[in-house]
Design a protein around this motif. Sequence first.
Motif, PDB file in Angstrom:
ATOM      1  N   THR A   5    -109.351 -77.360 -38.287  1.00 22.99           N
ATOM      2  CA  THR A   5    -107.641 -77.286 -38.674  1.00 22.99           C
ATOM      3  C   THR A   5    -107.321 -78.124 -39.735  1.00 22.99           C
ATOM      4  N   SER A   6    -107.636 -78.761 -40.602  1.00 25.11           N
ATOM      5  CA  SER A   6    -107.262 -78.730 -41.824  1.00 25.11           C
ATOM      6  C   SER A   6    -108.001 -78.498 -42.843  1.00 25.11           C
ATOM      7  N   GLN A   7    -108.402 -77.147 -42.493  1.00 25.44           N
ATOM      8  CA  GLN A   7    -109.371 -76.263 -44.164  1.00 25.44           C
ATOM      9  C   GLN A   7    -107.796 -75.175 -43.546  1.00 25.44           C
ATOM     10  N   GLN A   8    -107.460 -75.406 -42.448  1.00 21.00           N
ATOM     11  CA  GLN A   8    -106.360 -73.541 -42.328  1.00 21.00           C
ATOM     12  C   GLN A   8    -105.384 -73.328 -43.561  1.00 21.00           C
ATOM     13  N   PRO A   9    -105.253 -72.429 -44.061  1.00 19.11           N
ATOM     14  CA  PRO A   9    -104.389 -72.216 -44.822  1.00 19.11           C
ATOM     15  C   PRO A   9    -102.556 -72.422 -44.171  1.00 19.11           C
ATOM     16  N   PRO A  10    -102.103 -71.988 -45.032  1.00 21.54           N
ATOM     17  CA  PRO A  10    -100.621 -72.904 -44.492  1.00 21.54           C
ATOM     18  C   PRO A  10    -100.081 -71.053 -43.941  1.00 21.54           C
ATOM     19  N   GLN A  11     -99.255 -71.158 -43.284  1.00 19.44           N
ATOM     20  CA  GLN A  11     -98.669 -70.608 -42.484  1.00 19.44           C
ATOM     21  C   GLN A  11     -96.591 -70.448 -42.169  1.00 19.44           C
ATOM     22  N   PRO A  12     -96.596 -68.970 -42.745  1.00 14.72           N
ATOM     23  CA  PRO A  12     -94.979 -68.723 -42.988  1.00 14.72           C
ATOM     24  C   PRO A  12     -94.429 -69.929 -41.646  1.00 14.72           C
ATOM     25  N   ASP A  13     -92.993 -70.112 -42.300  1.00 10.07           N
ATOM     26  CA  ASP A  13     -92.123 -70.443 -41.175  1.00 10.07           C
ATOM     27  C   ASP A  13     -91.970 -69.654 -40.096  1.00 10.07           C
ATOM     28  N   PRO A  14     -91.469 -69.276 -39.480  1.00 12.18           N
ATOM     29  CA  PRO A  14     -91.358 -68.319 -38.429  1.00 12.18           C
ATOM     30  C   PRO A  14     -89.862 -68.548 -38.173  1.00 12.18           C
ATOM     31  N   ALA A  15     -89.355 -68.926 -38.830  1.00  9.41           N
ATOM     32  CA  ALA A  15     -88.260 -68.242 -38.903  1.00  9.41           C
ATOM     33  C   ALA A  15     -87.348 -67.125 -40.010  1.00  9.41           C
ATOM     34  N   LEU A  16     -88.071 -66.846 -40.710  1.00  9.93           N
ATOM     35  CA  LEU A  16     -88.970 -65.570 -41.394  1.00  9.93           C
ATOM     36  C   LEU A  16     -88.414 -64.396 -40.995  1.00  9.93           C
ATOM     37  N   ARG A  17     -89.363 -64.859 -39.830  1.00  8.99           N
ATOM     38  CA  ARG A  17     -89.070 -63.677 -38.938  1.00  8.99           C
ATOM     39  C   ARG A  17     -87.859 -63.060 -38.310  1.00  8.99           C
ATOM     40  N   GLU A  18     -86.432 -63.758 -38.614  1.00  8.87           N
ATOM     41  CA  GLU A  18     -85.333 -63.346 -38.733  1.00  8.87           C
ATOM     42  C   GLU A  18     -84.916 -62.542 -39.490  1.00  8.87           C
ATOM     43  N   LEU A  19     -85.820 -62.182 -40.446  1.00 14.57           N
ATOM     44  CA  LEU A  19     -85.423 -60.843 -41.473  1.00 14.57           C
ATOM     45  C   LEU A  19     -86.104 -59.942 -41.475  1.00 14.57           C
ATOM     46  N   ASP A  20     -86.858 -59.860 -40.445  1.00 10.78           N
ATOM     47  CA  ASP A  20     -87.648 -58.493 -40.070  1.00 10.78           C
ATOM     48  C   ASP A  20     -86.800 -57.235 -40.153  1.00 10.78           C
ATOM     49  N   PHE A  21     -85.412 -57.274 -40.029  1.00  8.84           N
ATOM     50  CA  PHE A  21     -84.334 -56.242 -39.583  1.00  8.84           C
ATOM     51  C   PHE A  21     -84.622 -55.853 -40.703  1.00  8.84           C
ATOM     52  N   LEU A  22     -84.468 -56.343 -42.101  1.00  7.80           N
ATOM     53  CA  LEU A  22     -84.318 -55.704 -42.839  1.00  7.80           C
ATOM     54  C   LEU A  22     -84.987 -55.082 -43.433  1.00  7.80           C
ATOM     55  N   VAL A  23     -87.061 -55.018 -43.314  1.00 11.77           N
ATOM     56  CA  VAL A  23     -87.730 -54.110 -44.046  1.00 11.77           C
ATOM     57  C   VAL A  23     -87.212 -52.340 -44.016  1.00 11.77           C
ATOM     58  N   GLY A  24     -87.629 -52.169 -44.885  1.00 12.21           N
ATOM     59  CA  GLY A  24     -87.496 -50.933 -44.982  1.00 12.21           C
ATOM     60  C   GLY A  24     -86.770 -50.383 -45.882  1.00 12.21           C
ATOM     61  N   THR A  25     -86.114 -48.925 -46.523  1.00  9.40           N
ATOM     62  CA  THR A  25     -85.028 -49.045 -47.200  1.00  9.40           C
ATOM     63  C   THR A  25     -84.079 -48.446 -46.868  1.00  9.40           C
ATOM     64  N   TRP A  26     -83.269 -49.217 -47.841  1.00 12.14           N
ATOM     65  CA  TRP A  26     -81.847 -48.357 -47.228  1.00 12.14           C
ATOM     66  C   TRP A  26     -80.715 -48.301 -48.031  1.00 12.14           C
ATOM     67  N   SER A  27     -79.824 -46.943 -47.551  1.00 15.74           N
ATOM     68  CA  SER A  27     -79.160 -45.931 -48.830  1.00 15.74           C
ATOM     69  C   SER A  27     -77.586 -47.019 -49.383  1.00 15.74           C
TER      70      SER A  27
END
Length: 149
Positions: A5-27
């Motif tokens: 477990t001490s050699q596992q790479p860091p993981q993104p904060d789960p709060a970042l998932r709040e931005l998932d709705f933005l993924v894609g291209t918006w006019s």
Amino acid sequence: MNDETSQQPPQPDPALRELDFLVGTWSMKGHMVGSDEENIVGEATYEWLPGGFFLRQRVKLDFAGFVQVDSEELIGHDPETGRFKSYVYSNMAPEPLPYQWDVNDGSVTITVSYGPLDATYTGELGEDGDSFSGGWRPNPGADETVNFP
């Protein structure tokens, strides 16, 4: 040290998932307050950088025929404040501009307060999930010749 477990790479904060709705291209299309002419047009594309720690936003925008804006923004999460922070790199400024984001169930507030820039964007994801509406407004006391709505 054999602790896996001490050699596992860091993981993104789960709060970042709040931005998932933005993924894609918006006019984008809009106008300045007081005008009905939709003369601000462009496109924003959002994608996760490898690793998932940062969301990249690329914008190309024609601002009423006066200025062509081309920018790239990297958005990350600040665990100390619980907010998102970003830096915008563009053809409009010689250095990156710092922004603060608040995201809550499809509602977004973005604030910039740096030098003469002092404005806030407030927007809302449409019920269909395919549209977004909102706008920038100068913060109280801001110079409206620089921070026009």
